[in-house]
Design an enzyme around this catalytic site. Structure first.
Site, PDB file in Angstrom:
ATOM      1  N   SER A 288       0.922  -1.059  -0.074  1.00 43.99           N
ATOM      2  CA  SER A 288      -0.096  -0.089   0.111  1.00 43.99           C
ATOM      3  C   SER A 288       0.955   1.096  -0.115  1.00 43.99           C
ATOM      4  O   SER A 288       2.145   1.197   0.421  1.00 43.99           O
ATOM      5  CB  SER A 288      -0.923  -0.195   1.102  1.00 43.99           C
TER       6      SER A 288
ATOM      7  N   TYR B 190      -1.385  -0.987  11.166  1.00 48.75           N
ATOM      8  CA  TYR B 190      -1.475  -1.224   9.525  1.00 48.75           C
ATOM      9  C   TYR B 190      -0.088  -0.545   9.049  1.00 48.75           C
ATOM     10  O   TYR B 190       0.621  -1.329   8.197  1.00 48.75           O
ATOM     11  CB  TYR B 190      -2.616  -0.273   9.135  1.00 48.75           C
TER      12      TYR B 190
HETATM   13  N1  LIG Z   1      -8.534  -0.508  -0.174  1.00 47.95           N
HETATM   14  C1  LIG Z   1      -7.752   0.259  -0.116  1.00 47.95           C
HETATM   15  O1  LIG Z   1      -7.769   1.467  -0.168  1.00 47.95           O
HETATM   16  C2  LIG Z   1      -6.143  -0.371  -0.155  1.00 47.95           C
HETATM   17  C3  LIG Z   1      -5.220   0.564  -0.691  1.00 47.95           C
HETATM   18  C4  LIG Z   1      -3.975   0.015  -0.640  1.00 47.95           C
HETATM   19  C5  LIG Z   1      -3.690  -1.262  -0.429  1.00 47.95           C
HETATM   20  N2  LIG Z   1      -4.835  -1.961   0.089  1.00 47.95           N
HETATM   21  C6  LIG Z   1      -4.440  -3.375   0.158  1.00 47.95           C
HETATM   22  O2  LIG Z   1      -4.900  -4.105  -0.842  1.00 47.95           O
HETATM   23  C7  LIG Z   1      -5.495  -5.576  -0.151  1.00 47.95           C
HETATM   24  C8  LIG Z   1      -6.801  -5.726  -0.423  1.00 47.95           C
HETATM   25  O3  LIG Z   1      -7.471  -4.735   0.435  1.00 47.95           O
HETATM   26  P1  LIG Z   1      -9.222  -4.674   0.066  1.00 47.95           P
HETATM   27  O4  LIG Z   1      -9.495  -3.265   0.275  1.00 47.95           O
HETATM   28  O5  LIG Z   1      -9.622  -5.121  -1.309  1.00 47.95           O
HETATM   29  O6  LIG Z   1      -9.842  -5.364   1.169  1.00 47.95           O
HETATM   30  P2  LIG Z   1     -11.298  -6.168   1.615  1.00 47.95           P
HETATM   31  O7  LIG Z   1     -12.044  -5.821   0.507  1.00 47.95           O
HETATM   32  O8  LIG Z   1     -11.410  -5.827   3.084  1.00 47.95           O
HETATM   33  O9  LIG Z   1     -10.780  -7.585   1.304  1.00 47.95           O
HETATM   34  C9  LIG Z   1     -10.040  -8.311   2.159  1.00 47.95           C
HETATM   35  C10 LIG Z   1     -10.030 -10.015   1.787  1.00 47.95           C
HETATM   36  O10 LIG Z   1      -9.195 -10.447   2.690  1.00 47.95           O
HETATM   37  C11 LIG Z   1      -9.778 -11.591   3.183  1.00 47.95           C
HETATM   38  N3  LIG Z   1      -9.146 -11.723   4.551  1.00 47.95           N
HETATM   39  C12 LIG Z   1      -9.269 -10.905   5.634  1.00 47.95           C
HETATM   40  N4  LIG Z   1      -8.663 -11.713   6.604  1.00 47.95           N
HETATM   41  C13 LIG Z   1      -8.130 -12.766   6.211  1.00 47.95           C
HETATM   42  C14 LIG Z   1      -7.405 -13.689   6.785  1.00 47.95           C
HETATM   43  N5  LIG Z   1      -6.998 -13.849   8.057  1.00 47.95           N
HETATM   44  N6  LIG Z   1      -7.013 -14.772   6.032  1.00 47.95           N
HETATM   45  C15 LIG Z   1      -7.687 -14.839   4.690  1.00 47.95           C
HETATM   46  N7  LIG Z   1      -8.276 -13.940   4.045  1.00 47.95           N
HETATM   47  C16 LIG Z   1      -8.422 -12.836   5.046  1.00 47.95           C
HETATM   48  C17 LIG Z   1     -11.226 -11.065   3.465  1.00 47.95           C
HETATM   49  O11 LIG Z   1     -12.238 -12.388   3.198  1.00 47.95           O
HETATM   50  P3  LIG Z   1     -12.597 -13.109   4.435  1.00 47.95           P
HETATM   51  O12 LIG Z   1     -12.797 -11.916   5.734  1.00 47.95           O
HETATM   52  O13 LIG Z   1     -13.800 -13.690   4.399  1.00 47.95           O
HETATM   53  O14 LIG Z   1     -11.195 -13.886   5.114  1.00 47.95           O
HETATM   54  C18 LIG Z   1     -11.474 -10.410   1.965  1.00 47.95           C
HETATM   55  O15 LIG Z   1     -11.407 -11.617   0.964  1.00 47.95           O
HETATM   56  C19 LIG Z   1      -5.071  -5.346   1.407  1.00 47.95           C
HETATM   57  O16 LIG Z   1      -3.593  -5.824   1.498  1.00 47.95           O
HETATM   58  C20 LIG Z   1      -4.972  -3.726   1.553  1.00 47.95           C
HETATM   59  O17 LIG Z   1      -4.078  -3.512   2.654  1.00 47.95           O
HETATM   60  C21 LIG Z   1      -6.018  -1.645   0.034  1.00 47.95           C
END
Ligand SMILES: NC(=O)c1ccc[n+]([C@@H]2O[C@H](COP(=O)([O-])OP(=O)(O)OC[C@H]3O[C@@H](n4cnc5c(N)ncnc54)[C@H](OP(=O)(O)O)[C@@H]3O)[C@@H](O)[C@H]2O)c1
Length: 343
Positions: free
Chosen positions: A147, A160
């Protein structure tokens, strides 16, 4: 018949964690459209099955393996399941990320520990599971979703930030360690805010409703970048117009950048509506599994504030770095002692 046979050997085999929501959900579909075989992981089995079914509708082969990334044995089992079904792994994407937003000491220690376990140890568990296979084949691509929070600290999200700064160090160290294997790649990905349900999923101890500051990216933009990266791996991929300015601002003036970020966060929290305190998806599967978080339309209104603040932080950082500095006494003495060159 021949096509099916060739497809089995030519289609890249991709393991993707965090595949049931947001960036992971969009990425699964993007790889499915690109003709990959997919092995999808997340904790909640129903949501994962739905994403796998969407991939199959796009003519991809997809295997759903419910997995908690904090469980090292389960991650080994995930790698074995992928190899058992498709015979190999070409690309492994560590995508899981969770957050706990709140003042550091008002956030339970178990929440901080869980964020580190899922974000940092989860990626390490993934790397540990797949690297022996990559070494054996002499090839493979490991993609670590980080990120822009791995470059710029986020006040009120200290765990985080620690996990993402840690992932940057982990990825760099691992890449150096694997330097003698030219076809084994370790890739770092740094998106700015993305319009996913991620912020809604996370733990929130602020008592205020959270929403990402603009500009927020379409998750599909990140998904396409991941597909491109799997084809042409490179060390660092920044996604989003403010990713590199943010990185530069922090490199030039880290204190000032962190204070500007905190000011932004304080302003946003002061204006935000109340919201219940929640552990979110730290200890149980997420409840929403859409690709989009619905923030892009909301974001437009707040755009000028964030853009001006970030531009200001970058500008001040550069001015600070270029400011004239008084010479230290020993520098003056050294200058005086240095013989003048004859003209
Ligand atoms: N959204 C942003 O603004 C942003 C910006 C930069 C980087 N990122 C990064 O991009 C990635 C994805 O983010 P997102 O926003 O798409 O998140 P999200 O919509 O909350 O999706 C998270 C995913 O991870 C799974 N998950 C959570 N805890 C888990 C665990 N302990 N074991 C296995 N699966 C798990 C969730 O499913 P379950 O809960 O069913 O396990 C879900 O499939 C992350 O690394 C985040 O830090 C996000």
């Amino acid at each position: 018949m021949l096509n099916t046979y060739l497809d089995h050997f030519l289609a890249p085999v991709v393991v993707l964690t965090g595949a049931s929501s947001g960036i992971g959900h969009a990425t699964a579909l993007a790889f499915a459209r690109a003709g990959a075989h997919l092995v999808l992981a997340a904790r909640g089995p129903e949501a994962l099955d739905k994403v796998a079914a969407e991939c199959v509708l796009l003519d991809a082969q997809a295997l759903a393996v419910p997995t908690d990334v904090t469980d090292a044995d389960a991650m080994q089992a995930l790698a074995h399941a992928a190899i058992g079904r498709f015979g190999r792994i070409d690309v492994w994407i560590n995508n899981v990320g969770i957050g706990a937003v709140g003042a550091f000491d008002a956030t339970p220690m178990e929440a901080h520990a869980r964020v580190i376990a899922a974000n940092l140890l989860g990626h390490m568990n993934g790397a540990h599971a797949v690297l022996p296979h990559f070494r054996q084949r002499g090839r493979g691509t490991l993609i670590n979703m980080i990120s822009s929070g791995g470059w710029v600290p986020a006040p009120y999200a200290a765990a985080y930030t620690a996990s993402k700064f840690g992932l940057r160090g982990f990825s760099e160290a691992l890449r150096a360690e694997l330097g003698s294997l030219p076809d084994v790649h370790v890739c770092e990905v740094y998106p700015t805010f993305v319009d996913t349900p991620g912020l809604f999923h996370g733990a929130n101890y602020t008592g205020k409703r959270l929403r990402p500051p603009p500009p927020v990216l379409d998750p599909r933009t990140v998904a396409h970048a991941l597909v491109a990266l799997s084809r042409a791996p490179r060390d660092v991929t920044a996604i989003g117009s403010v990713a590199i300015p943010g990185r530069l601002a922090h490199a030039v003036a880290p204190g000032l950048t962190a204070r500007a970020t905190r000011w932004l966060m304080d302003q946003a929290l002061a204006r935000a509506d109340p919201a219940p305190v929640t552990n979110g998806n730290l200890f149980e599967p997420s409840r929403v599994h859409t690709i989009d978080g619905g923030y892009r339309t909301l974001a437009v209104r707040a755009m000028p504030v964030a853009a001006v603040a970030l531009a200001g932080a970058v500008g001040l950082g550069i001015l600070w770095a270029m400011r004239p500095r008084p010479r230290r006494p020993q520098d003056t003495r050294r200058m005086a002692a240095r013989p003048r060159r004859a003209r």
